[in-house]
Design a protein around this motif. Structure first.
Motif, short mmCIF file in Angstrom:
data_model
loop_
_atom_site.label_atom_id
_atom_site.label_comp_id
_atom_site.label_asym_id
_atom_site.label_seq_id
_atom_site.Cartn_x
_atom_site.Cartn_y
_atom_site.Cartn_z
N ARG A 231 27.71 46.99 45.68
CA ARG A 231 28.45 46.10 46.58
C ARG A 231 28.78 44.79 45.87
O ARG A 231 27.92 44.17 45.25
N VAL A 232 30.03 44.38 45.97
CA VAL A 232 30.48 43.07 45.50
C VAL A 232 30.79 42.22 46.72
O VAL A 232 31.61 42.61 47.56
N TRP A 233 30.13 41.10 46.82
CA TRP A 233 30.37 40.19 47.94
C TRP A 233 30.89 38.87 47.40
O TRP A 233 30.24 38.24 46.56
N VAL A 234 32.06 38.48 47.85
CA VAL A 234 32.63 37.18 47.48
C VAL A 234 32.04 36.16 48.45
O VAL A 234 32.47 36.04 49.60
N ARG A 235 31.06 35.42 47.97
CA ARG A 235 30.33 34.51 48.87
C ARG A 235 31.12 33.25 49.18
O ARG A 235 31.12 32.78 50.32
N ARG A 236 31.78 32.72 48.18
CA ARG A 236 32.52 31.47 48.37
C ARG A 236 33.78 31.47 47.52
O ARG A 236 33.83 32.12 46.47
N MET A 237 34.78 30.71 47.98
CA MET A 237 36.01 30.53 47.22
C MET A 237 36.40 29.06 47.28
O MET A 237 36.33 28.42 48.34
N TYR A 238 36.78 28.54 46.13
CA TYR A 238 37.14 27.13 46.00
C TYR A 238 38.58 27.06 45.49
O TYR A 238 38.91 27.66 44.46
N VAL A 239 39.41 26.32 46.19
CA VAL A 239 40.85 26.39 45.96
C VAL A 239 41.43 25.03 45.59
O VAL A 239 41.17 24.03 46.28
N GLY A 240 42.22 25.00 44.53
CA GLY A 240 43.09 23.88 44.25
C GLY A 240 44.49 24.32 44.65
O GLY A 240 45.01 25.31 44.13
N ALA A 241 45.12 23.62 45.61
CA ALA A 241 46.37 24.10 46.20
C ALA A 241 47.45 23.03 46.16
O ALA A 241 47.26 21.92 46.67
#
Length: 238
Positions: free
Chosen positions: A114-124
């Motif tokens: 299982r791969v779980w993407v726990r957090r995502m940080y975005v420069g937009a």
């Protein structure tokens, strides 16, 4: 429809969000990561040294700062007390005047795959910001959808018809697999027209997740979706 059925695929098609972007950038941004490590250069530093547009540099730096990025020149292969690998990966892309960078933080269970993407940080950077709330929701929604496409979604078909015809044969991301947190640093550009935020955000998720997987495990995944079966096979053959 008749000419299309004669000249093209017999499979019925429809519109799809950013139909080629995730595939192209999964390949290109994964390879950029490979070149960074091959030259013993941190992946963020490698990109910043080569971009020429200040907007590109700004979103890369914004995403890295949000994530608390720690420079590294080899995959870190960190493991938590539960035995799972954790890692971060970055990717960025432009589309129709929008610029996005994403750092994904993933957790990989080597036993289940299982791969779980726990957090995502975005420069937009989407030009002039008119409605910040809606812009955030658009970015969040598209990152979740793109994460689903990266980890779960795959159409199976034979020479007659599509065989993925229910949620068992075509699984999508469920609530338990959603990120705990998505943080967004929006860069307002009042000198520019407003730019779209849906498709530009979609294309950065697959490579960011793939690069995070490499940081966590030291193994490159070269085919999406990153299903448990493929993850286990990749780890076992490494």
């Amino acid at each position: 429809l008749a000419p299309l059925r004669i000249q093209a695929s017999p499979l019925r098609t429809a519109h799809f969000r950013d139909p080629y972007g995730p595939e192209v950038h999964f390949a290109s941004e994964s390879f950029i990561d490979e070149m960074a490590f091959a030259t013993e250069t941190d992946p963020v530093e490698f990109r910043l040294a080569r971009v020429t547009d200040p907007r590109d540099a700004d979103v890369l730096q914004a995403a890295a700062d949000l994530a608390g990025w720690e420079p590294h020149v080899t995959p870190r292969r960190r493991r938590e007390a539960n035995g799972n690998f954790v890692g971060q990966g970055i990717a960025y892309a432009t589309r129709n005047g929008s610029v996005n960078a994403v750092v994904a933080e993933v957790e990989v269970n080597p036993e289940t795959g299982r791969v779980w993407v726990r957090r995502m940080y975005v420069g937009a950077d989407h030009g002039l910001i008119i409605n910040p709330f809606t812009l955030d929701r658009t970015i969040e929604g598209n990152l979740v959808q793109a994460t689903s496409r990266t980890l779960f979604e795959e159409v199976h078909f034979d020479d007659r018809m599509v065989r993925s015809d229910d949620w068992r044969s075509y699984p999508i991301l469920e609530a338990a697999d959603a990120p705990l947190e998505i943080k967004i640093h929006k860069i307002n550009r009042p000198e520019l027209d407003p730019r779209g935020a849906g498709e530009p955000t979609t294309r950065v998720a697959p490579p960011a997740i793939a690069n995070a997987f490499f940081d966590a495990t030291g193994v490159r995944l070269r085919r999406v979706p990153f299903t448990p079966k493929r993850v286990r096979a990749a780890l076992q053959s490494a």
